[in-house]
Design an enzyme around this catalytic site. Structure first.
Site, PDB file in Angstrom:
ATOM      1  CD  GLU A   1      -3.088  -0.905   2.184  1.00 12.45           C
ATOM      2  OE1 GLU A   1      -3.155  -0.027   3.183  1.00 12.45           O
ATOM      3  OE2 GLU A   1      -4.111  -1.692   2.203  1.00 12.45           O
TER       4      GLU A   1
ATOM      5  CD  GLU B   1      -3.609  -5.393   3.812  1.00 15.96           C
ATOM      6  OE1 GLU B   1      -4.487  -4.785   4.190  1.00 15.96           O
ATOM      7  OE2 GLU B   1      -2.361  -5.599   3.766  1.00 15.96           O
TER       8      GLU B   1
END
Length: 450
Positions: free
Chosen positions: A157, A355
């Protein structure tokens, strides 16, 4: 009863080092930017920190047993960069060996936001040299574990880390640079490219990256709102995926904003576009954007507030349900972003959902010894069906990992937000399987045989 997936589809669970390991000083480990951040008064909810966290460093063996009992194929974790820098690789040796002995494939991430404070003191991700230090980090790990670990994720991320920690000040290292944070984005992307180069040199089996993606929609058909949404999506989605999958930034303003001379930038982008074996997608919720309206209060719409001088402002996404973190529950958004990625990138590698999960403020085990989390089961079921819809639409998705395996330190939100399939009593550190753990186990068992 359960969504069905093609033979060979891999189910997993995810965590990150800083959020679960604890053992803040073990093995000579130095501080990370998050240790510095959590020490600031008011930075983290209730003044909490991760010095103990879920104590996974000392309880990894029993944690791996709980993960393996669910029948998952893969466990995604990350390395603590300060721990590795201190030479404490024995912990990861033991963790990898335990996973392999339990029949679970290690899927480690090189960097999940815990930059060593000494590198931050030298400029952090605003310093180009940090990208080369990440390559050194990758080299140390693949030399130690490459005989057993075949699958690697470089970065996690980069968009959230850049936005929250460098453009804003809601996460470590709290720089608050606004659009001046674009060099931090480029240096993380360069670190990814250099890490891929190192891992390939040492014969890694498969390599990917974990990127957070979300559909961005305009609040109306007003051209100003449409343009604001496009700018926001370019900055938060495509600035981090276009260089990896297309070899360039999404527009000239962003390309210029990274602050690298043209000739060097072209060489960097060639590295950044290195071939990947899979592309990790983290998904939680979509975003709705409008052009800023004078006098309108936009605070509290997102987890972090966008400064008023930006050319876009968030508005609440319409949703029948929200998690206890306040995030809109929109499973169709996962289908949408997967199809968008497929359409935007003709050479998109196979996707793994690295995720997906939800925070609900689960109650401790009741008289029956169980943690009843029906809302999480409903969330996971709906999002897995959204993945199935994307596969039906022609997107190649090879796996799905729940965030997270166990309850953890949730960054600036402290310990209130519980994402785990396994409940952690943070006063005793006792573990309890939630109902969602049993549901996930049964879902995996119900899949077609490979």
């Amino acid at each position: 009863m359960y969504p069905q997936f093609p033979p060979g589809f891999r189910f997993g669970m995810s965590t990150s080092a800083y959020q679960i390991e604890g053992a803040a000083d073990a093995g000579g480990k130095g501080p990370s930017i998050w240790d510095t951040f959590t020490a600031r008064p008011g930075a983290v909810r209730h003044g909490q920190d991760a010095r103990v966290a879920s104590d996974h460093y000392h309880r990894y063996a029993s944690d791996v047993d709980l993960i393996a009992e669910a029948g998952v194929h893969d466990y995604r974790f990350s390395f603590s960069w300060p721990r590795v820098l201190a030479g404490d690789l024995d912990f990861y040796d033991r963790l990898v060996d335990r996973l392999l002995a339990s029949g679970v494939r290690p899927m480690p991430t090189l960097y999940h936001w815990d930059l060593p404070q000494e590198l931050e003191d030298a400029g952090g991700w605003m310093n180009r040299d940090t990208a080369h230090r990440l390559a050194d980090h990758a080299s140390a790990l693949v030399l130690c574990l490459g005989d057993r670990v075949r699958d690697w994720i470089t970065m996690n991320e980069m968009n959230v880390h850049t936005l929250y920690g460098y453009a804003l000040a809601d996460h470590a290292p709290a720089r608050g640079l606004g659009l001046g944070a674009l060099p931090a984005a480029h240096h993380q992307l360069l670190a990814h490219g250099l890490a891929v180069q190192v891992l390939r040199t040492h014969g890694a089996g498969s390599i990917g990256v974990a990127q957070q993606h979300f559909p961005v929609t305009a609040a109306s058909d007003d051209p100003a709102d449409v343009e604001a949404a496009a700018i926001f999506s370019a900055l938060t989605n495509w600035t981090f995926s276009d260089p990896i999958l297309l070899g360039d930034y999404p527009d000239e303003l962003i390309r210029a904003g990274v602050g690298v001379p043209e000739a060097q930038l072209d060489r960097d982008l060639e590295l950044i576009r290195a071939r990947l074996d899979f592309y990790g997608v983290n998904y939680y919720e979509p975003t709705m954007i409008e052009a800023p309206k004078a006098g309108k209060d936009y605070s509290g719409v997102l987890e972090v507030d966008i400064p008023a001088d930006m050319p876009f402002s968030p508005v609440p996404v319409k949703s029948d349900e929200r998690t206890d973190f306040g995030w809109a529950v929109v499973p169709a958004g996962l289908t949408d972003i997967l199809v968008t990625l497929r359409d935007r990138y003709p050479d998109l590698p196979p996707v793994i959902i690295t995720e997906n999960g939800a925070s609900f403020h689960d109650s401790p085990p009741g008289p029956d010894g169980r943690v009843h989390d029906e809302r999480r089961i409903s969330y996971l079921d709906a999002h897995l069906r959204a993945v199935s819809d994307a596969i039906t639409a022609g997107v190649r998705v090879d796996g799905y990992y729940v965030w997270s395996a166990i309850d953890n330190f949730e960054w600036a939100a402290g310990y209130d937000e519980r994402f785990g399939l396994i409940y952690v009593d943070f006063s005793t550190l006792e573990r309890t399987k939630k109902d969602s753990w049993f549901w996930y186990r049964d879902l995996i068992a119900a899949q077609p045989r490979n």
